[in-house]
Motif scaffolding. Sequence first.
Motif, PDB file in Angstrom:
ATOM      1  N   VAL A 226      44.291  33.773  48.612  1.00  0.00           N
ATOM      2  CA  VAL A 226      44.117  33.217  47.264  1.00  0.00           C
ATOM      3  C   VAL A 226      43.269  31.952  47.323  1.00  0.00           C
ATOM      4  CG1 VAL A 226      45.335  32.226  45.292  1.00  0.00           C
ATOM      5  CG2 VAL A 226      46.273  34.238  46.449  1.00  0.00           C
ATOM      6  N   ALA A 227      43.499  31.119  48.334  1.00  0.00           N
ATOM      7  CA  ALA A 227      42.715  29.889  48.473  1.00  0.00           C
ATOM      8  C   ALA A 227      41.236  30.205  48.703  1.00  0.00           C
ATOM      9  CB  ALA A 227      43.265  29.049  49.615  1.00  0.00           C
ATOM     10  N   GLU A 229      39.653  32.906  47.724  1.00  0.00           N
ATOM     11  CA  GLU A 229      39.095  33.444  46.485  1.00  0.00           C
ATOM     12  C   GLU A 229      38.811  32.334  45.478  1.00  0.00           C
ATOM     13  OE1 GLU A 229      40.243  36.710  42.991  1.00  0.00           O
ATOM     14  OE2 GLU A 229      41.507  36.492  44.780  1.00  0.00           O
ATOM     15  N   ALA A 230      39.739  31.396  45.345  1.00  0.00           N
ATOM     16  CA  ALA A 230      39.524  30.282  44.422  1.00  0.00           C
ATOM     17  C   ALA A 230      38.349  29.425  44.860  1.00  0.00           C
ATOM     18  CB  ALA A 230      40.797  29.442  44.319  1.00  0.00           C
ATOM     19  N   THR A 233      35.085  31.124  44.053  1.00  0.00           N
ATOM     20  CA  THR A 233      34.777  31.073  42.627  1.00  0.00           C
ATOM     21  C   THR A 233      34.228  29.713  42.220  1.00  0.00           C
ATOM     22  OG1 THR A 233      36.534  32.683  42.189  1.00  0.00           O
ATOM     23  CG2 THR A 233      35.751  31.377  40.320  1.00  0.00           C
ATOM     24  N   LEU A 234      34.765  28.639  42.803  1.00  0.00           N
ATOM     25  CA  LEU A 234      34.385  27.281  42.401  1.00  0.00           C
ATOM     26  C   LEU A 234      33.310  26.678  43.297  1.00  0.00           C
ATOM     27  CD1 LEU A 234      37.970  25.941  41.617  1.00  0.00           C
ATOM     28  CD2 LEU A 234      36.193  26.528  39.964  1.00  0.00           C
ATOM     29  N   LEU A 262      46.937  32.640  41.666  1.00  0.00           N
ATOM     30  CA  LEU A 262      45.490  32.406  41.718  1.00  0.00           C
ATOM     31  C   LEU A 262      45.082  31.355  40.696  1.00  0.00           C
ATOM     32  CD1 LEU A 262      42.646  33.081  42.676  1.00  0.00           C
ATOM     33  CD2 LEU A 262      42.619  34.985  41.038  1.00  0.00           C
ATOM     34  N   ARG A 263      45.667  31.416  39.509  1.00  0.00           N
ATOM     35  CA  ARG A 263      45.352  30.401  38.498  1.00  0.00           C
ATOM     36  C   ARG A 263      45.828  29.024  38.954  1.00  0.00           C
ATOM     37  NH1 ARG A 263      43.922  30.474  33.068  1.00  0.00           N
ATOM     38  NH2 ARG A 263      43.436  28.326  32.500  1.00  0.00           N
ATOM     39  N   VAL A 265      46.099  27.883  42.124  1.00  0.00           N
ATOM     40  CA  VAL A 265      45.198  27.360  43.159  1.00  0.00           C
ATOM     41  C   VAL A 265      43.843  27.014  42.547  1.00  0.00           C
ATOM     42  CG1 VAL A 265      44.101  27.874  45.358  1.00  0.00           C
ATOM     43  CG2 VAL A 265      46.420  28.696  44.912  1.00  0.00           C
ATOM     44  N   THR A 266      43.369  27.830  41.629  1.00  0.00           N
ATOM     45  CA  THR A 266      42.077  27.554  40.988  1.00  0.00           C
ATOM     46  C   THR A 266      42.118  26.239  40.222  1.00  0.00           C
ATOM     47  OG1 THR A 266      41.653  29.938  40.791  1.00  0.00           O
ATOM     48  CG2 THR A 266      40.351  28.468  39.404  1.00  0.00           C
ATOM     49  N   ASN A 267      43.194  25.991  39.509  1.00  0.00           N
ATOM     50  CA  ASN A 267      43.319  24.732  38.771  1.00  0.00           C
ATOM     51  C   ASN A 267      43.322  23.541  39.727  1.00  0.00           C
ATOM     52  OD1 ASN A 267      43.446  26.201  36.447  1.00  0.00           O
ATOM     53  ND2 ASN A 267      45.500  25.564  35.855  1.00  0.00           N
ATOM     54  N   GLN A 270      39.777  23.109  41.152  1.00  0.00           N
ATOM     55  CA  GLN A 270      38.874  22.620  40.112  1.00  0.00           C
ATOM     56  C   GLN A 270      39.126  21.149  39.801  1.00  0.00           C
ATOM     57  OE1 GLN A 270      39.026  24.844  36.487  1.00  0.00           O
ATOM     58  NE2 GLN A 270      37.435  23.661  35.484  1.00  0.00           N
TER      59      GLN A 270
END
Length: 389
Positions: A226-227, A229-230, A233-234, A262-263, A265-267, A270
Motif C-alpha cells: 500500500v505504501a 502504491e501511494a 501515485t504521489l 490506501l486512503r 496512507v495516501t493522505n 500527501q
Amino acid sequence: MRRRPGLSARLKLTISYAGVIVLSGALLLAVVWVFLLRYVPDDVITPGPGFFRSRGPGPPFIPNRSDLWQAFAPRAAQALAFLLLLGLVGGWLLAGRMLAPLTRITDAARMAANGSLSHRIRLEGPRDEFRELSDVFDTMLEQLESHISEQQRFAANASHELRTPLAISQTLLDVARNDPTRDRDELIERLQAVNTRAIDLTEALLLLSRSDRRSFTRETVDLSLVAEEAAETLLPLAEKRQITLEVTGERAQTVGSAELILRMVTNLVQNAVVHNLQAGGTVTVHTESEDGASVLRVENTGQPLPWDLVPTLTEPFQRGTRRVRTDEHAGVGLGLAIVHSIVRAHDGTLDLAPRPAGGLLVTIRLPSTRQDPAPTGAHQAVREPSPVV
C-alpha cells in the motif's frame, strides 16, 4: 418522567428486610418449641414421694406443656409483631440510606436526558458498586459531552466549508449573467475548480462517516504494498515540489479494508509532501512488524511545529498552524481526521511526534494478522521530540 405504578425498590427492600427478620424470629421460636416444649409432658405433673418431706406440706404447682404453651404463645406473638415493626421501620431507613447514591445517579441521568451534560455526580465515600457506577457514569457524560461538542464544531466547520464554494459559484454565475463581455472560458475554468473542491470535500465527509461506522469488508492487507502504491501515485506531486520521496521497510500485514487503508496512507504521504520545505525536502515511508503489530511510519521535513499544535492536527479542517477556509491548498482539511478515523476503525493507534529539526513523524500501529485484533479502540498519543531523529 413519572415512574409506572408499582412497588418501589425501597419498599421492596423494606419488605425483604422485615420478612427476613420475622422469619428468623419464627425459626428461633420454632427451635424452642421443637427442642424444648415438646419434651414437657401434657399430663398433670406430680412430684415424687420425697419432695413433700423436703419442701413442706403443700403440693407445688408444676406446669405441663399446655400451661407453658398458654404462657409462651402470647409472648411469642408479641415478639414477632415487634420484630415485624422493627423490620419495617429499620428496613425503610436502611433501604433509603443504601439507595441514596442511586437516587443521585438517577437525577444525573434525568438531567442528561434533558440535555444537560455538564452535571457530574462525583459520589464520595467507599469505592463500592454504587461509587463505581457513579464514576463510570461521570466518565460517560464527560466523553459524551466532548463528542457532542466535537460534532457541533465539525458540523459548523463543514457547513462553512461547503458554503464557501457554493457562494463562490453563485458569484461566478452572477458575473457571467451580468457581464456578457467577461471571458466565459475563464469563468468556466474557475467554476470547475470550485465545483471540484466541493466534490472533494463531500467525498471526504462521506469517507469519514463510512470509516466511523466500520461498514467495510475486512481482508488481508500488506502495508508495504500500500505504501508503494501511494508513493507511486504521489510521485508527480513530490517531483513538482522538489521533494524526495522514499519507501523502505519490510512486509507488514494487517486485516482491514484495502480501500480505506490506501486512503489512509495516501493522505499521510500527501500531507507530508505538501507540508514540507519549499524545495529540497524529504518524505520517508517505512513499514515493519514490531511486537505483534504492523507499523507504518511517515516522516517528513518541514517547519518546526509548536508543541501545543500537534494534538489538534487530527481535528477536522485543521491545517498547519491555523484553521483555513479557502486557499490554494489541494486538500480540504480532513486529511489527518480521516486518517485518525480509519486507524480507530481498524483498532489501531496513531502517534504524532514533532521532529526537532522541523516536520512531523507519524507512526501508525495496526493489529498484525499473526494475532487476533482486540477492539481496544484507537487513541492518539503525542511524544516529546527526541534529540535523535
